[in-house]
Design a protein around this motif. Structure first.
Motif, mmCIF file in Angstrom:
data_model
loop_
_atom_site.group_PDB
_atom_site.id
_atom_site.type_symbol
_atom_site.label_atom_id
_atom_site.label_comp_id
_atom_site.label_asym_id
_atom_site.label_seq_id
_atom_site.Cartn_x
_atom_site.Cartn_y
_atom_site.Cartn_z
ATOM 1 N N GLU A 75 112.642 72.728 60.801
ATOM 2 C CA GLU A 75 113.359 71.771 59.942
ATOM 3 C C GLU A 75 113.787 72.343 58.596
ATOM 4 O O GLU A 75 114.541 71.707 57.878
ATOM 5 N N PHE A 76 113.335 73.572 58.237
ATOM 6 C CA PHE A 76 113.689 74.156 56.945
ATOM 7 C C PHE A 76 114.688 75.304 57.032
ATOM 8 O O PHE A 76 115.117 75.820 56.013
ATOM 9 N N THR A 77 115.064 75.730 58.228
ATOM 10 C CA THR A 77 115.905 76.922 58.363
ATOM 11 C C THR A 77 117.326 76.718 57.850
ATOM 12 O O THR A 77 117.936 77.660 57.354
ATOM 13 N N GLU A 78 117.863 75.524 57.958
ATOM 14 C CA GLU A 78 119.232 75.305 57.484
ATOM 15 C C GLU A 78 119.317 75.514 55.977
ATOM 16 O O GLU A 78 120.237 76.158 55.484
ATOM 17 N N GLY A 79 118.370 75.016 55.238
ATOM 18 C CA GLY A 79 118.381 75.161 53.789
ATOM 19 C C GLY A 79 118.010 76.556 53.325
ATOM 20 O O GLY A 79 118.538 77.051 52.330
ATOM 21 N N SER A 80 117.121 77.223 54.043
ATOM 22 C CA SER A 80 116.648 78.539 53.599
ATOM 23 C C SER A 80 117.496 79.686 54.135
ATOM 24 O O SER A 80 117.521 80.763 53.547
ATOM 25 N N GLY A 81 118.178 79.464 55.253
ATOM 26 C CA GLY A 81 118.952 80.538 55.883
ATOM 27 C C GLY A 81 118.084 81.507 56.665
ATOM 28 O O GLY A 81 118.567 82.492 57.209
ATOM 29 N N ALA A 82 116.789 81.228 56.749
ATOM 30 C CA ALA A 82 115.863 82.094 57.486
ATOM 31 C C ALA A 82 115.953 81.793 58.977
ATOM 32 O O ALA A 82 116.256 80.669 59.370
ATOM 33 N N PRO A 83 115.678 82.781 59.825
ATOM 34 C CA PRO A 83 115.681 82.494 61.260
ATOM 35 C C PRO A 83 114.523 81.564 61.628
ATOM 36 O O PRO A 83 113.436 81.661 61.061
ATOM 37 N N MET A 84 114.774 80.681 62.562
ATOM 38 C CA MET A 84 113.746 79.753 63.009
ATOM 39 C C MET A 84 112.708 80.498 63.841
ATOM 40 O O MET A 84 113.056 81.408 64.604
ATOM 41 N N ILE A 85 111.452 80.117 63.670
ATOM 42 C CA ILE A 85 110.429 80.732 64.514
ATOM 43 C C ILE A 85 110.690 80.334 65.960
ATOM 44 O O ILE A 85 111.265 79.287 66.252
ATOM 45 N N SER A 86 110.289 81.193 66.867
ATOM 46 C CA SER A 86 110.556 80.997 68.283
ATOM 47 C C SER A 86 109.926 79.706 68.797
ATOM 48 O O SER A 86 108.854 79.296 68.337
ATOM 49 N N VAL A 87 110.584 79.084 69.772
ATOM 50 C CA VAL A 87 110.028 77.877 70.372
ATOM 51 C C VAL A 87 108.686 78.161 71.043
ATOM 52 O O VAL A 87 107.873 77.254 71.208
ATOM 53 N N THR A 88 108.426 79.421 71.384
ATOM 54 C CA THR A 88 107.136 79.771 71.985
ATOM 55 C C THR A 88 105.988 79.521 71.018
ATOM 56 O O THR A 88 104.845 79.363 71.445
ATOM 57 N N HIS A 89 106.263 79.466 69.722
ATOM 58 C CA HIS A 89 105.225 79.232 68.729
ATOM 59 C C HIS A 89 104.781 77.761 68.679
ATOM 60 O O HIS A 89 103.821 77.416 68.006
ATOM 61 N N TYR A 90 105.507 76.905 69.403
ATOM 62 C CA TYR A 90 105.172 75.479 69.450
ATOM 63 C C TYR A 90 104.464 75.111 70.751
ATOM 64 O O TYR A 90 104.252 73.947 71.033
ATOM 65 N N ILE A 91 104.107 76.105 71.565
ATOM 66 C CA ILE A 91 103.501 75.855 72.875
ATOM 67 C C ILE A 91 102.038 76.297 72.852
ATOM 68 O O ILE A 91 101.719 77.384 72.379
ATOM 69 N N THR A 92 101.158 75.465 73.402
ATOM 70 C CA THR A 92 99.740 75.806 73.481
ATOM 71 C C THR A 92 99.499 76.775 74.634
ATOM 72 O O THR A 92 100.397 77.038 75.438
ATOM 73 N N ARG A 93 98.283 77.266 74.732
ATOM 74 C CA ARG A 93 97.927 78.159 75.848
ATOM 75 C C ARG A 93 98.102 77.472 77.191
ATOM 76 O O ARG A 93 98.357 78.115 78.195
ATOM 77 N N GLU A 94 97.917 76.171 77.197
ATOM 78 C CA GLU A 94 98.031 75.415 78.443
ATOM 79 C C GLU A 94 99.476 75.051 78.766
ATOM 80 O O GLU A 94 99.747 74.399 79.763
ATOM 81 N N GLY A 95 100.428 75.451 77.903
ATOM 82 C CA GLY A 95 101.841 75.183 78.150
ATOM 83 C C GLY A 95 102.321 73.851 77.610
ATOM 84 O O GLY A 95 103.441 73.436 77.911
#
Length: 153
Positions: free
Chosen positions: A88-108
């Protein structure tokens, strides 16, 4: 009697030969400074802080951090990286968004926030220093080996 003296002489010779060999091996392992002696440290390398994304050295390599992270706090309660790289902060900061894999638990299971196992960024991502590699990188990209991309006929 002569055999005992001969055997004792051989034993003494083997003892000193073995001791000399062990001392030689130990000196090779410890390097130029004797063990437990302080040696001057190499100067700290300069960090690359140009904010330009670097090419990855091998497939699935976590991206390196192209900016200074000196003074960043990474603790159980605070993660300064997320103030720019969270979705939610990448548009304002211009930084690349962290990968969607970082939002997934070990159990998927998909989470609304960063998974606890991906919270400490510097466990995988590191700043880039202006130094020579410690080990030569022999990785060659598939395109350098003459392999065409799928659909490039």
């Amino acid at each position: 009697m002569k055999r005992r003296k001969l055997a004792a002489g051989i034993a003494v010779a083997l003892f000193f030969t073995g001791t000399a060999a062990i001392a030689l091996m130990a000196s090779e392992l410890t390097g130029p400074n004797p063990p437990m002696e302080s040696a001057p440290a190499d100067p700290m390398p300069k960090w690359i802080v140009d904010d330009i994304r670097k090419m990855r050295a091998y497939p699935d390599q976590p991206p390196v951090i192209p900016h200074s992270i000196e003074g960043y706090q990474l603790s159980v309660n605070t993660n300064r990286c997320l103030s720019c790289h969270r979705r939610e902060f990448t548009e304002g900061s211009g930084a690349p968004m962290i990968s969607v894999t970082h939002y997934i638990t070990r159990e998927g299971q998909m989470l609304a926030d960063v998974s606890p196992r991906r919270y400490f960024c510097t466990a995988c991502h590191v700043p880039q220093a202006d130094t020579q590699p410690l080990v030569e990188n022999t990785f060659r990209d598939m395109s350098e080996m003459g392999v065409d991309h799928a659909g490039d006929e």
